[in-house]
Design an enzyme around this catalytic site. Sequence first.
Site: not given
Ligand code: FES
Length: 108
Positions: A15, A84
Site C-alpha cells: 500500500c 495497518c
Molecule cells: Fe496500508 Fe493502512 S492501507 S497501512
Amino acid sequence: IKDADAVGTNANDRCGDIMKVYLKVKDNKIKDIKFHTLGCPSAIASSDVLCELAKGKTLEQAEKIDNKEIVKELGGLPVIKLHCSVLGEQTLKDAIKNYREKQARKSK
Ligand code: FES
C-alpha cells in the site's frame, strides 16, 4: 521527538504507507513515544494506539505488544486493514532494535 534516543521506520510495500516511531528511553522504560505516519486512517489510528500502549512500559514489555493488542484497543479493524496494525507492531520493534543497537555501539 527532538533528540530521540531511537527511531523505527517501516513501510508496507503493497500500500506504500510509511510509519516512523520515535522513542525517549529512561531507565529501560519508554518515557516518551511519538509517531509520524504517512498513510491511511487505520495506520494513523494504529500508530496513536501503539503510542498509548507503549508509553511507560519497559522495552521488554513494549516489544511484546502485537497487532492483536492494537486491534483490540481500536475496537476492531476490517480484515482488509489488519496490516495497518501490523505496521505499528513492526515499527515499534524496529525502534527498540535501533535503541539497543545504539546502546551496544556506545558501550564499545
Ligand atoms: Fe496500508 Fe493502512 S492501507 S497501512
